[in-house]
Design a protein around this motif. Structure first.
Motif, PDB file in Angstrom:
ATOM      1  N   LYS A 257       0.828  -1.207   0.000  1.00  0.00           N
ATOM      2  CA  LYS A 257       0.000   0.000   0.000  1.00  0.00           C
ATOM      3  C   LYS A 257       0.864   1.259   0.000  1.00  0.00           C
ATOM      4  CE  LYS A 257      -3.982  -2.203   2.234  1.00  0.00           C
ATOM      5  NZ  LYS A 257      -4.822  -2.282   3.460  1.00  0.00           N
ATOM      6  N   MET A 258       1.951   1.233   0.751  1.00  0.00           N
ATOM      7  CA  MET A 258       2.862   2.369   0.742  1.00  0.00           C
ATOM      8  C   MET A 258       3.478   2.557  -0.642  1.00  0.00           C
ATOM      9  SD  MET A 258       2.833   3.896   3.677  1.00  0.00           S
ATOM     10  CE  MET A 258       4.298   4.909   3.545  1.00  0.00           C
ATOM     11  N   SER A 259       3.764   1.470  -1.316  1.00  0.00           N
ATOM     12  CA  SER A 259       4.324   1.557  -2.673  1.00  0.00           C
ATOM     13  C   SER A 259       3.322   2.212  -3.618  1.00  0.00           C
ATOM     14  CB  SER A 259       4.691   0.159  -3.187  1.00  0.00           C
ATOM     15  OG  SER A 259       5.753  -0.393  -2.440  1.00  0.00           O
ATOM     16  N   ILE A 260       2.049   1.927  -3.412  1.00  0.00           N
ATOM     17  CA  ILE A 260       1.005   2.521  -4.246  1.00  0.00           C
ATOM     18  C   ILE A 260       0.942   4.030  -4.027  1.00  0.00           C
ATOM     19  CG2 ILE A 260      -1.504   2.638  -4.598  1.00  0.00           C
ATOM     20  CD1 ILE A 260      -1.435  -0.438  -3.798  1.00  0.00           C
ATOM     21  N   LEU A 261       1.032   4.455  -2.761  1.00  0.00           N
ATOM     22  CA  LEU A 261       1.014   5.885  -2.474  1.00  0.00           C
ATOM     23  C   LEU A 261       2.239   6.577  -3.061  1.00  0.00           C
ATOM     24  CD1 LEU A 261      -0.234   5.928   1.237  1.00  0.00           C
ATOM     25  CD2 LEU A 261      -1.563   6.302  -0.855  1.00  0.00           C
ATOM     26  N   ARG A 262       3.391   5.919  -3.016  1.00  0.00           N
ATOM     27  CA  ARG A 262       4.594   6.501  -3.620  1.00  0.00           C
ATOM     28  C   ARG A 262       4.436   6.606  -5.138  1.00  0.00           C
ATOM     29  NH1 ARG A 262       7.118   3.124   0.193  1.00  0.00           N
ATOM     30  NH2 ARG A 262       8.235   4.257   1.823  1.00  0.00           N
ATOM     31  N   ARG A 263       3.818   5.605  -5.723  1.00  0.00           N
ATOM     32  CA  ARG A 263       3.579   5.648  -7.166  1.00  0.00           C
ATOM     33  C   ARG A 263       2.653   6.800  -7.518  1.00  0.00           C
ATOM     34  NH1 ARG A 263       0.177   1.118 -10.588  1.00  0.00           N
ATOM     35  NH2 ARG A 263      -0.307   2.480 -12.350  1.00  0.00           N
ATOM     36  N   GLN A 264       1.618   7.013  -6.712  1.00  0.00           N
ATOM     37  CA  GLN A 264       0.726   8.141  -6.953  1.00  0.00           C
ATOM     38  C   GLN A 264       1.478   9.456  -6.898  1.00  0.00           C
ATOM     39  OE1 GLN A 264      -2.884   6.614  -4.285  1.00  0.00           O
ATOM     40  NE2 GLN A 264      -3.496   8.317  -5.592  1.00  0.00           N
ATOM     41  N   LEU A 265       2.359   9.575  -5.921  1.00  0.00           N
ATOM     42  CA  LEU A 265       3.175  10.784  -5.797  1.00  0.00           C
ATOM     43  C   LEU A 265       4.016  10.997  -7.046  1.00  0.00           C
ATOM     44  CD1 LEU A 265       4.603  13.128  -4.337  1.00  0.00           C
ATOM     45  CD2 LEU A 265       6.082  11.410  -3.231  1.00  0.00           C
ATOM     46  N   GLN A 266       4.722   9.958  -7.462  1.00  0.00           N
ATOM     47  CA  GLN A 266       5.607  10.070  -8.609  1.00  0.00           C
ATOM     48  C   GLN A 266       4.845  10.427  -9.880  1.00  0.00           C
ATOM     49  OE1 GLN A 266       8.961   9.909  -8.256  1.00  0.00           O
ATOM     50  NE2 GLN A 266       9.061  10.595 -10.392  1.00  0.00           N
ATOM     51  N   GLU A 267       3.721   9.748 -10.103  1.00  0.00           N
ATOM     52  CA  GLU A 267       2.950   9.999 -11.318  1.00  0.00           C
ATOM     53  C   GLU A 267       2.310  11.383 -11.299  1.00  0.00           C
ATOM     54  OE1 GLU A 267       0.232   6.782 -11.893  1.00  0.00           O
ATOM     55  OE2 GLU A 267       1.822   5.347 -12.415  1.00  0.00           O
ATOM     56  N   SER A 268       1.926  11.844 -10.116  1.00  0.00           N
ATOM     57  CA  SER A 268       1.338  13.173 -10.000  1.00  0.00           C
ATOM     58  C   SER A 268       2.361  14.240 -10.353  1.00  0.00           C
ATOM     59  CB  SER A 268       0.817  13.385  -8.573  1.00  0.00           C
ATOM     60  OG  SER A 268       0.223  14.655  -8.437  1.00  0.00           O
ATOM     61  N   VAL A 269       3.582  14.079  -9.858  1.00  0.00           N
ATOM     62  CA  VAL A 269       4.644  15.038 -10.141  1.00  0.00           C
ATOM     63  C   VAL A 269       5.024  14.998 -11.622  1.00  0.00           C
ATOM     64  CG1 VAL A 269       7.081  15.555  -9.723  1.00  0.00           C
ATOM     65  CG2 VAL A 269       5.548  15.086  -7.796  1.00  0.00           C
ATOM     66  N   GLU A 270       5.096  13.801 -12.188  1.00  0.00           N
ATOM     67  CA  GLU A 270       5.449  13.671 -13.601  1.00  0.00           C
ATOM     68  C   GLU A 270       4.374  14.279 -14.498  1.00  0.00           C
ATOM     69  OE1 GLU A 270       6.033   9.520 -14.173  1.00  0.00           O
ATOM     70  OE2 GLU A 270       8.034   9.498 -13.246  1.00  0.00           O
ATOM     71  N   ARG A 271       3.120  14.159 -14.081  1.00  0.00           N
ATOM     72  CA  ARG A 271       2.003  14.662 -14.903  1.00  0.00           C
ATOM     73  C   ARG A 271       1.931  16.184 -14.877  1.00  0.00           C
ATOM     74  NH1 ARG A 271      -3.327  15.985 -13.919  1.00  0.00           N
ATOM     75  NH2 ARG A 271      -3.058  15.488 -11.717  1.00  0.00           N
ATOM     76  N   ILE A 272       2.243  16.784 -13.728  1.00  0.00           N
ATOM     77  CA  ILE A 272       2.107  18.238 -13.614  1.00  0.00           C
ATOM     78  C   ILE A 272       3.509  18.856 -13.454  1.00  0.00           C
ATOM     79  CG2 ILE A 272       0.775  20.091 -12.543  1.00  0.00           C
ATOM     80  CD1 ILE A 272      -0.905  17.928 -11.138  1.00  0.00           C
ATOM     81  N   ASP A 273       3.911  19.012 -12.204  1.00  0.00           N
ATOM     82  CA  ASP A 273       5.262  19.435 -11.847  1.00  0.00           C
ATOM     83  C   ASP A 273       5.401  19.163 -10.353  1.00  0.00           C
ATOM     84  OD1 ASP A 273       4.234  21.716 -10.333  1.00  0.00           O
ATOM     85  OD2 ASP A 273       4.033  22.779 -12.232  1.00  0.00           O
ATOM     86  N   GLU A 274       6.566  19.411  -9.803  1.00  0.00           N
ATOM     87  CA  GLU A 274       6.802  19.016  -8.414  1.00  0.00           C
ATOM     88  C   GLU A 274       5.879  19.732  -7.438  1.00  0.00           C
ATOM     89  OE1 GLU A 274      10.594  17.771  -5.786  1.00  0.00           O
ATOM     90  OE2 GLU A 274      10.718  19.800  -6.612  1.00  0.00           O
ATOM     91  N   ARG A 275       5.792  21.037  -7.534  1.00  0.00           N
ATOM     92  CA  ARG A 275       4.995  21.791  -6.559  1.00  0.00           C
ATOM     93  C   ARG A 275       3.513  21.423  -6.633  1.00  0.00           C
ATOM     94  NH1 ARG A 275       1.801  26.149  -6.167  1.00  0.00           N
ATOM     95  NH2 ARG A 275       1.902  26.546  -8.411  1.00  0.00           N
ATOM     96  N   ARG A 276       2.945  21.512  -7.827  1.00  0.00           N
ATOM     97  CA  ARG A 276       1.511  21.233  -7.974  1.00  0.00           C
ATOM     98  C   ARG A 276       1.202  19.746  -7.823  1.00  0.00           C
ATOM     99  NH1 ARG A 276      -0.419  23.479 -13.422  1.00  0.00           N
ATOM    100  NH2 ARG A 276       1.639  22.731 -14.067  1.00  0.00           N
ATOM    101  N   GLY A 277       2.151  18.893  -8.226  1.00  0.00           N
ATOM    102  CA  GLY A 277       1.951  17.460  -8.063  1.00  0.00           C
ATOM    103  C   GLY A 277       1.845  17.062  -6.605  1.00  0.00           C
TER     104      GLY A 277
END
Length: 327
Positions: A257-277
């Motif tokens: 589950k922690m790996s899933i949350l980390r993946r969400q973080l990474q994909e969010s940052v990649e999709r937008i940018d670091e601050r907004r992600g």
């Protein structure tokens, strides 16, 4: 359940459209965990026809998400028809009309759940959109505007007469917003109505696999829709689907589950940018049930929700994982 020519099988579980939540990466993740259909964030018809860049980006869908629905809202017939044409060009499997959003900036302007105070306009919009495009059109709405006007049983028939392919009902009025308990009794009455022949999808307070099964069993709905309970918990679809089919749940490990949350973080940052992600992912981290019950967690939670870089946030998640795994 079938919507138009799409066969979802028995007791499908759908991901609800949620603003600032159901972006493309989250939709794909929920799909991987068993969501039978996913919905985009809801899209303003006014912004869409004005070609607002941020709104246009919400139309981007991938074949891996299918079946996928695009949801729009608005209060003007011509604007909604024009927006429906634009959405159809994005080739969704379904176009959904939002007559259920209760927030002031939407409902207060007469759109979303605000349309529950202007049923003739709601019917005009629905009929016009259905006639305008070849994509199957569905509707999502609520029981009524307030406790004195729970009109959904009659309204469901009128919407069906417009030619919609399915109806999703959230078991609250607009006045309730998201407070109190969702009332599924009227959802059940709509489903029991012998004059209704389109699929009825129930929504509201589906927070556990056991509750999901209970709603299917008690109210006979054709499908259920999971909203807020999926935020920070996309694996809920796996748990619900397993429980519906086997009566058991094989839970993921805390590490998974922690790996899933980390993946969400990474994909969010990649999709937008670091601050907004990071700002986007905070909502998932704040809502996840994974952190509930951790003793003396307040300071760590505050630090997690104030983190401004991926490195900082990742280090905090590593620290949390060590706490949880050792407990």
């Amino acid at each position: 359940m079938k919507i138009h020519n799409i066969d979802f099988g028995n007791k499908p579980v759908l991901l609800a459209p949620m603003e600032d939540v159901t972006d493309s990466s989250f939709r794909l993740m929920c799909k991987e965990f068993g969501a039978d259909m996913v919905y985009t964030e809801f899209i303003s018809s006014d912004a869409l026809i004005r070609n607002v860049s941020k709104t246009q980006q919400k139309l981007i869908i991938s074949d891996r998400e299918r079946p996928v629905a695009i949801q729009i809202y608005g209060r003007e017939v011509d604007t909604m028809v024009e927006a429906a044409h634009i959405c159809a060009e994005a080739n969704p499997d379904i176009l959904d009309i939002n007559f259920g959003c209760p927030v002031k900036k939407v409902a207060g302007k007469g759109a979303g759940a605000g349309m529950l105070r202007d049923i003739p306009r709601m019917i005009k919009i629905t009929k016009a959109v259905v006639e305008a495009i070849n994509v199957p059109v569905t509707v999502k709405t609520r029981l009524g505007w307030d406790c004195e006007s729970k009109i959904i049983v009659d309204l469901a028939e009128r919407l069906q007469d417009c030619g919609i392919a399915a109806l999703t009902i959230h078991g609250r009025t607009r006045s309730q917003m998201y407070t109190g308990e969702a009332d599924w009794t009227l959802i059940g009455k709509v489903k029991e109505n012998i004059r209704m022949h389109i699929p009825i999808i129930g929504n509201g307070d589906i927070t556990t696999p056991q509750i999901a099964k209970d709603k299917f069993d008690k109210y006979g709905v054709d499908a259920i829709m999971v909203g807020r309970a999926s935020i920070g918990c996309p694996w809920i679809f796996k748990e619900i689907k397993e429980f519906l089919s086997t009566g058991n749940i094989s839970e993921l490990s805390v590490k998974d589950k922690m790996s899933i949350l980390r993946r969400q973080l990474q994909e969010s940052v990649e999709r937008i940018d670091e601050r907004r992600g990071i700002l986007h992912i905070r909502r998932h981290l704040a809502a996840t049930p994974l952190f509930k019950g951790i003793p003396n967690f307040r300071d760590t939670r505050i630090a997690m929700l104030r983190a401004e870089t991926v490195t900082e946030l990742t280090n905090i998640l590593d620290y949390i994982e060590n706490i949880v795994l050792k407990s």
